[in-house]
Design a protein around this motif. Sequence first.
Motif: not given
Length: 343
Positions: A25-32, A42-50
């Motif tokens: 239930x947490x919200x992701x504010x973004x990633x570096x 690449x795997x991270x972007x594929x799994x979490x495109x939003x």
Amino acid sequence: MTRFAVIGLDHRHVYDLTAGLLEAGMTCAGYWPDTTDKRVLQGFCKRFPDLAAVLDRRRLIEDPAVDVIVTAAVPRNRAPLAIEAMRHGKDVLTDKPGVTGVAQLDAVVQAVAETGRIFSICFSERFQVPAVEAALELVRNGAIGAVVQTVNLAPHRLNPAIRPAWFFEPDAFGGILCDIGSHQIDQFLVFTGSEDTHVASSTVASVGPLPCAGFHNFGEIVLRSERAMGYVRVDWFTPDGLPGWGDGRLIVVGTEGSIEVRKYLDLDGRAGSDHLFLTDRQGVRHLGCADRPITFFRNFAADVAARGESAMAQEHVFAVCRLALEAQARAKRLVLPGGRPLP
């Protein structure tokens, strides 16, 4: 709404940490997006495109609306990042190992004391293996009496072609006992309820052909406490023919029975993962635990909100780190020929 940011896309475990907090239930504010391994990014972007990439690392660290920093950075960078985050009012969830040296651990302990922030490590071989949590529940309910010994077998597949350069630098990842061994030390402590544990002996070995000089592909730890004993074996010898990255096993010996957990597969042929075998006075039972829910991330989220310790006690985190570092530092170092099998 609790918000987290991801800094340190250097190990694939970041996928599970991120997914777990989102499911909690947490919200992701973004990633570096900075990384030592573009395949992880690449795997991270594929799994979490939003999820949004944030090019300014400091913006995530200093944002007062970010409550948690999540990291699977190069292991030697995790403690400095955690300390920086805690001093900016953030709690921290890191992949193991959370620290790679005694000085780092001391600095983290001091930062926690001064800031009141949470420093948590996801020991995935317990928290993300439902059968281990089921075994712990059985033990705490007295199913096998008092625990006498735990045996942890943790073979891993090396896959050298897909590993980043830091993976083969002991100063970067802390060594095989500090890294993989921390999982098994965590399980010994919780299954035995030990409060006064020491490393009776430890060994690391370089066996046969190595991906680089000085790489240890085998390790073992003997643990003793005021109430139980433990044995740990870790290695990088999983053969390519095994349908999984390792046949991880946990054996818990009690005064009235025993439990064996086959974490990731069953060599006897049962499908899937999370197989638990309970042996007691009534006989032998197989319990399939794969459908048991994973609770760690929801508990961690609740702790962030309520300043609790339902996921894991802070002192337990430090105890695991201390013992893993002690085992690594004291380990007898062996070089064995390996190569051709005996006739």
